[in-house]
Write a protein that holds these residues in place. Structure first.
Motif, PDB file in Angstrom:
ATOM      1  N   PRO A 158       0.812  -1.226   0.000  1.00  9.17           N
ATOM      2  CA  PRO A 158       0.000   0.000   0.000  1.00  9.17           C
ATOM      3  C   PRO A 158       0.844   1.275   0.000  1.00  9.17           C
ATOM      4  CG  PRO A 158      -0.097  -1.103   2.135  1.00  9.17           C
ATOM      5  CD  PRO A 158       0.568  -2.051   1.200  1.00  9.17           C
ATOM      6  N   GLU A 159       2.066   1.187   0.511  1.00  9.12           N
ATOM      7  CA  GLU A 159       2.901   2.386   0.580  1.00  9.12           C
ATOM      8  C   GLU A 159       3.304   2.938  -0.778  1.00  9.12           C
ATOM      9  OE1 GLU A 159       3.567  -0.828   1.436  1.00  9.12           O
ATOM     10  OE2 GLU A 159       5.529  -0.818   2.423  1.00  9.12           O
ATOM     11  N   ILE A 160       3.212   2.135  -1.841  1.00 14.12           N
ATOM     12  CA  ILE A 160       3.544   2.672  -3.166  1.00 14.12           C
ATOM     13  C   ILE A 160       2.335   3.337  -3.821  1.00 14.12           C
ATOM     14  CG2 ILE A 160       5.375   0.954  -3.498  1.00 14.12           C
ATOM     15  CD1 ILE A 160       3.503  -0.508  -5.442  1.00 14.12           C
ATOM     16  N   CYS A 214      12.985  -1.368  -6.985  1.00 10.40           N
ATOM     17  CA  CYS A 214      12.389  -0.541  -5.936  1.00 10.40           C
ATOM     18  C   CYS A 214      13.092   0.823  -5.922  1.00 10.40           C
ATOM     19  CB  CYS A 214      12.528  -1.200  -4.571  1.00 10.40           C
ATOM     20  SG  CYS A 214      11.752  -2.826  -4.448  1.00 10.40           S
ATOM     21  N   TYR A 215      12.328   1.899  -6.007  1.00 10.58           N
ATOM     22  CA  TYR A 215      12.885   3.244  -6.028  1.00 10.58           C
ATOM     23  C   TYR A 215      12.389   4.060  -4.830  1.00 10.58           C
ATOM     24  CZ  TYR A 215      14.419   2.597 -10.889  1.00 10.58           C
ATOM     25  OH  TYR A 215      15.043   2.155 -12.036  1.00 10.58           O
ATOM     26  N   SER A 216      13.282   4.844  -4.256  1.00  6.87           N
ATOM     27  CA  SER A 216      12.902   5.808  -3.216  1.00  6.87           C
ATOM     28  C   SER A 216      13.711   7.084  -3.436  1.00  6.87           C
ATOM     29  CB  SER A 216      13.156   5.241  -1.822  1.00  6.87           C
ATOM     30  OG  SER A 216      14.548   5.148  -1.572  1.00  6.87           O
ATOM     31  N   GLY A 217      13.410   8.099  -2.626  1.00  9.63           N
ATOM     32  CA  GLY A 217      14.111   9.372  -2.766  1.00  9.63           C
ATOM     33  C   GLY A 217      15.574   9.265  -2.378  1.00  9.63           C
ATOM     34  N   MET A 218      16.318  10.316  -2.658  1.00 12.33           N
ATOM     35  CA  MET A 218      17.765  10.346  -2.417  1.00 12.33           C
ATOM     36  C   MET A 218      18.052  10.603  -0.939  1.00 12.33           C
ATOM     37  SD  MET A 218      19.314  10.105  -5.555  1.00 12.33           S
ATOM     38  CE  MET A 218      20.712  11.173  -5.836  1.00 12.33           C
ATOM     39  N   THR A 219      17.607   9.672  -0.103  1.00 17.71           N
ATOM     40  CA  THR A 219      17.820   9.819   1.347  1.00 17.71           C
ATOM     41  C   THR A 219      18.738   8.715   1.848  1.00 17.71           C
ATOM     42  OG1 THR A 219      15.744   8.609   1.700  1.00 17.71           O
ATOM     43  CG2 THR A 219      15.637  11.023   1.727  1.00 17.71           C
ATOM     44  N   SER A 220      18.161   7.532   2.158  1.00 16.95           N
ATOM     45  CA  SER A 220      18.964   6.377   2.561  1.00 16.95           C
ATOM     46  C   SER A 220      18.331   5.133   1.953  1.00 16.95           C
ATOM     47  CB  SER A 220      19.018   6.256   4.086  1.00 16.95           C
ATOM     48  OG  SER A 220      17.802   5.729   4.579  1.00 16.95           O
ATOM     49  N   PHE A 221      19.041   4.021   2.078  1.00 18.13           N
ATOM     50  CA  PHE A 221      18.542   2.784   1.495  1.00 18.13           C
ATOM     51  C   PHE A 221      17.603   2.015   2.440  1.00 18.13           C
ATOM     52  CE2 PHE A 221      21.897   3.494  -1.569  1.00 18.13           C
ATOM     53  CZ  PHE A 221      21.357   2.985  -2.738  1.00 18.13           C
ATOM     54  N   HIS A 222      17.304   2.576   3.598  1.00 19.34           N
ATOM     55  CA  HIS A 222      16.403   1.875   4.529  1.00 19.34           C
ATOM     56  C   HIS A 222      15.027   1.662   3.907  1.00 19.34           C
ATOM     57  CE1 HIS A 222      19.353   1.903   7.640  1.00 19.34           C
ATOM     58  NE2 HIS A 222      19.384   3.226   7.742  1.00 19.34           N
ATOM     59  N   GLU A 223      14.524   2.682   3.227  1.00 18.00           N
ATOM     60  CA  GLU A 223      13.211   2.554   2.600  1.00 18.00           C
ATOM     61  C   GLU A 223      13.250   1.525   1.473  1.00 18.00           C
ATOM     62  OE1 GLU A 223       9.570   5.410   1.034  1.00 18.00           O
ATOM     63  OE2 GLU A 223      11.628   6.147   0.847  1.00 18.00           O
ATOM     64  N   VAL A 224      14.327   1.532   0.697  1.00 14.54           N
ATOM     65  CA  VAL A 224      14.483   0.548  -0.379  1.00 14.54           C
ATOM     66  C   VAL A 224      14.556  -0.867   0.197  1.00 14.54           C
ATOM     67  CG1 VAL A 224      15.998  -0.244  -2.224  1.00 14.54           C
ATOM     68  CG2 VAL A 224      15.584   2.190  -1.930  1.00 14.54           C
ATOM     69  N   ASP A 225      15.281  -1.016   1.309  1.00 16.19           N
ATOM     70  CA  ASP A 225      15.384  -2.328   1.960  1.00 16.19           C
ATOM     71  C   ASP A 225      14.007  -2.847   2.363  1.00 16.19           C
ATOM     72  OD1 ASP A 225      18.112  -2.247   1.708  1.00 16.19           O
ATOM     73  OD2 ASP A 225      18.472  -1.543   3.755  1.00 16.19           O
ATOM     74  N   ALA A 226      13.210  -1.943   2.969  1.00 15.44           N
ATOM     75  CA  ALA A 226      11.873  -2.334   3.420  1.00 15.44           C
ATOM     76  C   ALA A 226      10.979  -2.701   2.240  1.00 15.44           C
ATOM     77  CB  ALA A 226      11.247  -1.203   4.229  1.00 15.44           C
ATOM     78  N   LEU A 227      11.058  -1.937   1.168  1.00 15.09           N
ATOM     79  CA  LEU A 227      10.272  -2.241  -0.031  1.00 15.09           C
ATOM     80  C   LEU A 227      10.671  -3.592  -0.620  1.00 15.09           C
ATOM     81  CD1 LEU A 227      10.223   1.200  -1.899  1.00 15.09           C
ATOM     82  CD2 LEU A 227       8.242   0.026  -0.915  1.00 15.09           C
ATOM     83  N   MET A 228      11.973  -3.834  -0.693  1.00 14.49           N
ATOM     84  CA  MET A 228      12.454  -5.084  -1.292  1.00 14.49           C
ATOM     85  C   MET A 228      11.983  -6.292  -0.487  1.00 14.49           C
ATOM     86  SD  MET A 228      13.946  -6.462  -3.789  1.00 14.49           S
ATOM     87  CE  MET A 228      14.687  -5.015  -4.555  1.00 14.49           C
ATOM     88  N   ALA A 229      12.001  -6.173   0.843  1.00 15.84           N
ATOM     89  CA  ALA A 229      11.529  -7.273   1.689  1.00 15.84           C
ATOM     90  C   ALA A 229      10.052  -7.562   1.430  1.00 15.84           C
ATOM     91  CB  ALA A 229      11.765  -6.936   3.153  1.00 15.84           C
ATOM     92  N   LYS A 230       9.267  -6.513   1.230  1.00 18.07           N
ATOM     93  CA  LYS A 230       7.833  -6.702   0.990  1.00 18.07           C
ATOM     94  C   LYS A 230       7.570  -7.239  -0.415  1.00 18.07           C
ATOM     95  CE  LYS A 230       5.998  -3.465   4.396  1.00 18.07           C
ATOM     96  NZ  LYS A 230       5.056  -2.340   4.641  1.00 18.07           N
ATOM     97  N   VAL A 231       8.380  -6.844  -1.372  1.00 14.55           N
ATOM     98  CA  VAL A 231       8.249  -7.374  -2.729  1.00 14.55           C
ATOM     99  C   VAL A 231       8.506  -8.878  -2.722  1.00 14.55           C
ATOM    100  CG1 VAL A 231       9.341  -7.424  -5.005  1.00 14.55           C
ATOM    101  CG2 VAL A 231       8.760  -5.238  -3.947  1.00 14.55           C
ATOM    102  N   LYS A 232       9.555  -9.302  -2.039  1.00 13.10           N
ATOM    103  CA  LYS A 232       9.859 -10.733  -1.948  1.00 13.10           C
ATOM    104  C   LYS A 232       8.710 -11.487  -1.296  1.00 13.10           C
ATOM    105  CE  LYS A 232      13.108 -14.067   0.005  1.00 13.10           C
ATOM    106  NZ  LYS A 232      14.328 -14.267   0.811  1.00 13.10           N
ATOM    107  N   GLN A 233       8.182 -10.950  -0.206  1.00 15.84           N
ATOM    108  CA  GLN A 233       7.079 -11.603   0.490  1.00 15.84           C
ATOM    109  C   GLN A 233       5.832 -11.659  -0.388  1.00 15.84           C
ATOM    110  OE1 GLN A 233       5.896  -9.624   4.107  1.00 15.84           O
ATOM    111  NE2 GLN A 233       4.881 -11.427   4.921  1.00 15.84           N
ATOM    112  N   ALA A 234       5.613 -10.639  -1.185  1.00 15.02           N
ATOM    113  CA  ALA A 234       4.413 -10.569  -2.019  1.00 15.02           C
ATOM    114  C   ALA A 234       4.440 -11.575  -3.170  1.00 15.02           C
ATOM    115  CB  ALA A 234       4.257  -9.161  -2.587  1.00 15.02           C
TER     116      ALA A 234
END
Length: 281
Positions: free
Chosen positions: A14-16, A59-79
């Motif tokens: 849902p976050e995307i 998985c794309y996120s803003g130019m901040t840190s990779f924490h958000e990308v990590d969280a997205l990738m984990a959810k993509v794998k689970q999905a």
């Protein structure tokens, strides 16, 4: 298949906010986070895997840190990993195959990203019959295996079906050998490979070890109940392959003495069109 994978990702993340695109649809102004779904190559793999199509999810996120990308990738794998999706009334299964590329900084899109690759089996080699037609010895081993497993486990013969699921075991015959034992008798041997697919790695490893133990204890399995014919289990062993779907964790040989003059054991002469001592892997 692309549309079904895209719909699954949108529903499970849902976050995307529905932002799962094709590559040409994104730009530096596209709101983040978002996903990009790409179709990669198709390739003919081993007969028990068949034709496989690969997909990449970025998985794309803003130019901040990779924490958000990590969280997205984990959810993509689970999905997607191990999930059944339906296209036109037919089911297929997605399989996670690892991170596709290293972390990336895309200055053109003003984003940081990470990619994962998934595979989808389109059809077994030789069509659907390859997954169902079985040698009698494979069938006997599969039936015996079904009796050793909880009801939720499936047992496949010869090839992974398109809609395979976990937990399951696949048995396939990889070698045939016939040794003379005099003028009348010969010893027929068939090497089998077993692939154990669990819902978790722990379940997978535990069940593979348990199956080897049961095979050692069984010593023989019923081949023909009406005529009281058995095959002997020889040398069951456990392996740790890189890819359990392709290499398999279990190996064993089934053996039986046969009368070369008898028509009751046609496999003593020809096995599925393969001559004795031929490697059919």
């Amino acid at each position: 298949m692309r549309a079904e994978i895209q719909a699954r990702l949108i529903a499970q993340l849902p976050e995307i906010r529905g932002r799962c695109y094709q590559l040409h649809e994104v730009s530096s102004s596209t709101p983040k986070p978002y996903l990009v779904l790409l179709q990669r190559k198709e390739e003919q793999e081993e007969p028990w895997r068949g034709l496989v199509r690969h997909y990449e999810v970025r998985c794309y996120s803003g130019m901040t840190s990779f924490h958000e990308v990590d969280a997205l990738m984990a959810k993509v794998k689970q999905a997607l990993d191990g999930q059944h999706l339906t296209e036109g009334g037919a089911s297929f299964t997605c399989r996670y195959e690892g991170t596709h590329r290293s972390d990336e900084v895309d200055t053109t899109l003003s984003a940081i990203s990470r990619s994962a690759r998934f595979s989808v089996q389109i059809k077994p080699s030789g069509g659907t019959d390859a997954a169902t037609a079985a040698d009698p010895w494979v069938e006997a081993l599969a039936k015996w295996t079904s009796l050793q497993l909880p009801s939720e486990w499936k047992v496949y013969r010869n090839a992974w079906p398109v809609d395979y699921s976990a937990p399951s075991i696949l048995w396939r015959m990889t070698d045939v050998e016939m040794q003379d034992q005099g003028s009348v008798l010969c010893q027929l041997k068939k090497k089998m490979t077993g692939h154990v697919l669990g819902r978790t790695l722990a379940e997978q490893n535990s069940k593979a070890a348990e199956m080897v133990s049961k095979l050692i204890g069984a010593k023989k399995i019923m081949l023909d109940e009406a005529n009281k014919r058995y095959v002997t289990i020889v040398g069951p062993a456990l392996h740790t392959p890189k890819d359990e779907m392709i290499e398999g964790q279990l190996t064993l040989t089934l053996s039986r003495m046969v009368d070369r003059r008898s028509q009751d054991e046609p496999t003593a002469v020809l096995i599925g069109g393969v001559k004795p001592n031929a490697i059919i892997e």
